[in-house]
Design a protein around this motif. Structure first.
Motif, PDB file in Angstrom:
ATOM      1  N   GLU A   1     -18.309 -13.588   1.455  1.00 34.85           N
ATOM      2  CA  GLU A   1     -17.669 -13.651   0.143  1.00 34.85           C
ATOM      3  C   GLU A   1     -16.375 -12.853   0.176  1.00 34.85           C
ATOM      4  N   SER A   2     -15.600 -12.966  -0.920  1.00 37.45           N
ATOM      5  CA  SER A   2     -14.316 -12.256  -1.070  1.00 37.45           C
ATOM      6  C   SER A   2     -13.353 -12.565   0.062  1.00 37.45           C
ATOM      7  N   CYS A   3     -13.283 -13.811   0.486  1.00 36.88           N
ATOM      8  CA  CYS A   3     -12.307 -14.227   1.492  1.00 36.88           C
ATOM      9  C   CYS A   3     -10.931 -14.366   0.840  1.00 36.88           C
ATOM     10  N   PHE A   4      -9.904 -14.311   1.667  1.00 37.70           N
ATOM     11  CA  PHE A   4      -8.552 -14.394   1.126  1.00 37.70           C
ATOM     12  C   PHE A   4      -7.561 -14.776   2.212  1.00 37.70           C
ATOM     13  N   TYR A   5      -6.404 -15.259   1.787  1.00 35.09           N
ATOM     14  CA  TYR A   5      -5.245 -15.478   2.642  1.00 35.09           C
ATOM     15  C   TYR A   5      -4.225 -14.397   2.293  1.00 35.09           C
ATOM     16  N   LEU A   6      -3.674 -13.766   3.314  1.00 33.04           N
ATOM     17  CA  LEU A   6      -2.700 -12.690   3.083  1.00 33.04           C
ATOM     18  C   LEU A   6      -1.341 -13.113   3.632  1.00 33.04           C
ATOM     19  N   PHE A   7      -0.302 -12.977   2.781  1.00 34.31           N
ATOM     20  CA  PHE A   7       1.063 -13.333   3.149  1.00 34.31           C
ATOM     21  C   PHE A   7       1.985 -12.148   2.877  1.00 34.31           C
ATOM     22  N   GLU A   8       3.129 -12.183   3.549  1.00 31.19           N
ATOM     23  CA  GLU A   8       4.147 -11.142   3.367  1.00 31.19           C
ATOM     24  C   GLU A   8       5.492 -11.771   3.035  1.00 31.19           C
ATOM     25  N   LEU A   9       6.247 -11.053   2.207  1.00 32.76           N
ATOM     26  CA  LEU A   9       7.602 -11.484   1.844  1.00 32.76           C
ATOM     27  C   LEU A   9       8.412 -10.230   1.527  1.00 32.76           C
ATOM     28  N   ASP A  10       9.605 -10.129   2.097  1.00 33.24           N
ATOM     29  CA  ASP A  10      10.486  -8.984   1.836  1.00 33.24           C
ATOM     30  C   ASP A  10      11.589  -9.409   0.871  1.00 33.24           C
ATOM     31  N   SER A  11      11.917  -8.509  -0.042  1.00 29.29           N
ATOM     32  CA  SER A  11      12.951  -8.830  -1.036  1.00 29.29           C
ATOM     33  C   SER A  11      13.524  -7.550  -1.616  1.00 29.29           C
ATOM     34  N   SER A  12      14.787  -7.613  -1.976  1.00 34.01           N
ATOM     35  CA  SER A  12      15.440  -6.477  -2.645  1.00 34.01           C
ATOM     36  C   SER A  12      15.084  -6.413  -4.127  1.00 34.01           C
ATOM     37  N   ALA A  13      14.416  -7.455  -4.649  1.00 33.83           N
ATOM     38  CA  ALA A  13      14.101  -7.491  -6.074  1.00 33.83           C
ATOM     39  C   ALA A  13      13.112  -6.410  -6.473  1.00 33.83           C
ATOM     40  N   VAL A  14      12.259  -5.979  -5.533  1.00 34.89           N
ATOM     41  CA  VAL A  14      11.239  -4.989  -5.862  1.00 34.89           C
ATOM     42  C   VAL A  14      11.653  -3.579  -5.463  1.00 34.89           C
ATOM     43  N   CYS A  15      12.876  -3.419  -4.993  1.00 38.16           N
ATOM     44  CA  CYS A  15      13.336  -2.092  -4.597  1.00 38.16           C
ATOM     45  C   CYS A  15      13.608  -1.240  -5.836  1.00 38.16           C
ATOM     46  N   PRO A  16      13.293   0.054  -5.762  1.00 37.71           N
ATOM     47  CA  PRO A  16      13.567   0.925  -6.921  1.00 37.71           C
ATOM     48  C   PRO A  16      15.061   1.064  -7.147  1.00 37.71           C
ATOM     49  N   VAL A  17      15.416   1.271  -8.387  1.00 39.57           N
ATOM     50  CA  VAL A  17      16.820   1.413  -8.756  1.00 39.57           C
ATOM     51  C   VAL A  17      17.320   2.775  -8.281  1.00 39.57           C
ATOM     52  N   VAL A  18      18.433   2.768  -7.574  1.00 45.34           N
ATOM     53  CA  VAL A  18      19.027   4.014  -7.103  1.00 45.34           C
ATOM     54  C   VAL A  18      19.810   4.644  -8.253  1.00 45.34           C
ATOM     55  N   PRO A  19      19.481   5.888  -8.628  1.00 49.51           N
ATOM     56  CA  PRO A  19      20.202   6.514  -9.749  1.00 49.51           C
ATOM     57  C   PRO A  19      21.668   6.721  -9.420  1.00 49.51           C
ATOM     58  N   SER A  20      22.501   6.520 -10.414  1.00 49.06           N
ATOM     59  CA  SER A  20      23.935   6.684 -10.223  1.00 49.06           C
ATOM     60  C   SER A  20      24.295   8.152 -10.085  1.00 49.06           C
ATOM     61  N   LYS A  21      25.192   8.459  -9.154  1.00 50.38           N
ATOM     62  CA  LYS A  21      25.640   9.819  -8.923  1.00 50.38           C
ATOM     63  C   LYS A  21      26.973  10.117  -9.609  1.00 50.38           C
ATOM     64  N   LEU A  22      27.460   9.179 -10.391  1.00 48.69           N
ATOM     65  CA  LEU A  22      28.729   9.381 -11.078  1.00 48.69           C
ATOM     66  C   LEU A  22      28.496  10.119 -12.389  1.00 48.69           C
ATOM     67  N   SER A  23      29.362  11.065 -12.659  1.00 49.86           N
ATOM     68  CA  SER A  23      29.285  11.789 -13.926  1.00 49.86           C
ATOM     69  C   SER A  23      29.954  10.966 -15.019  1.00 49.86           C
ATOM     70  N   ALA A  24      29.791  11.444 -16.264  1.00 50.92           N
ATOM     71  CA  ALA A  24      30.399  10.729 -17.389  1.00 50.92           C
ATOM     72  C   ALA A  24      31.919  10.735 -17.286  1.00 50.92           C
ATOM     73  N   GLY A  25      32.480  11.853 -16.832  1.00 42.96           N
ATOM     74  CA  GLY A  25      33.930  11.914 -16.658  1.00 42.96           C
ATOM     75  C   GLY A  25      34.433  10.936 -15.616  1.00 42.96           C
ATOM     76  N   SER A  26      33.664  10.779 -14.517  1.00 42.97           N
ATOM     77  CA  SER A  26      34.070   9.835 -13.473  1.00 42.97           C
ATOM     78  C   SER A  26      34.035   8.400 -13.985  1.00 42.97           C
ATOM     79  N   VAL A  27      32.996   8.092 -14.771  1.00 39.17           N
ATOM     80  CA  VAL A  27      32.896   6.740 -15.332  1.00 39.17           C
ATOM     81  C   VAL A  27      34.067   6.458 -16.261  1.00 39.17           C
TER      82      VAL A  27
END
Length: 266
Positions: free
Chosen positions: A153-179
């Motif tokens: 029981e509990s059989c399954f098929y396992l697949f892999e896929l790489d994508s940038s869509a699931v990457c965490p957002v990199v916080p911006s290092k720019l200050s308000a003055g720089s923006v």
């Protein structure tokens, strides 16, 4: 004016695209918002088939996967297996979706696929798709990791896929003055380039007159120069202050005493 029209058109396209991109809502999830948030990360991967070729024993199978869509055109199927004779087997349907996420991955599960013929107590097939972060690709090729069917029981098929869509957002290092500085520089560049093209192509100006609002800026330059000249430079000839001279010991303008002798009584 043309620049404003172009910006407005781009905003309208973005709004239409945002309204049309709701493919992940085709997946049926359980109650709660955590699964929906995980599934929303996969929105950039929707409306596209991902395939992988896998050999098992002497047989060759092709797997088709789609995020909340009809894989290989099969209605309701999120993952389909096709053999060499073009026989289709639905591994999982997206109306029974489960989605869990971590810091840089999303695990998508499609259940209630077609039943096994002999394996796994003839239970329904199930597909697990591990989508991992890779900032270098929008979406890689689908990979078959394993078909786990050697159990009761509990059989399954396992697949892999790489994508940038699931990457965490990199916080911006720019200050308000720089923006703000970047915005100001961009606005200045648009003003100069747009004004230059307008003066040259529309007005037909030549030379320094191609500079936008040349008379206004030249007048400001002259006024600034006059102000600097007034503050930093002296006007007129400087006069030497009078030097101090001592008072004479004898009264000025008086006659000698002997001239007054005739006034004395004899």
């Amino acid at each position: 004016m043309s620049l404003v029209v172009a910006i407005t058109f781009q905003l309208m396209l973005l709004m239409v695209d945002g309204l049309a991109s709701n493919y992940t809502k085709n997946c049926k999830l359980g109650p709660g918002t955590a699964e929906r948030d995980a599934l929303n990360l996969l929105e950039p991967l929707t409306n596209k088939n991902y395939s992988a070729v896998h050999q098992m024993g002497g047989d060759t199978y092709t797997y088709y996967f789609q995020v909340c869509g009809d894989a290989n055109g099969t209605p309701g199927a999120g993952l389909v297996q096709v053999d060499a004779q073009q026989k289709k087997v639905v591994i999982g349907y997206y109306n029974t979706t489960q989605a869990i996420s971590g810091s840089d991955w999303v695990m998508l599960t499609y259940g209630l696929g077609e039943k096994y013929d002999k394996h796994c107590s003839q239970e329904h097939r199930r597909a697990l798709i591990m989508i991992s972060c890779d900032r270098n690709v929008a979406a890689s090729e689908l990979k078959v990791v394993v078909e786990n069917r050697d159990r009761s029981e509990s059989c399954f098929y396992l697949f892999e896929l790489d994508s940038s869509a699931v990457c965490p957002v990199v916080p911006s290092k720019l200050s308000a003055g720089s923006v703000l500085l970047i915005i100001a520089v961009c606005c200045l560049a648009v003003y100069l380039i747009g004004g230059f093209l307008y003066m040259r192509l529309v007005v037909g100006a030549k030379g320094v007159e191609q500079f936008p609002h040349y008379a206004f800026w030249s007048e400001i330059g002259n006024l600034s120069a006059d102000g600097c000249d007034f503050v930093c430079r002296s006007r007129g000839n400087r006069q030497e202050p009078p030097t101090y001279t001592g008072v004479a010991t004898e009264p000025l303008g008086e006659e000698p005493e002997e001239r007054d002798d005739h006034l004395l009584p004899m």
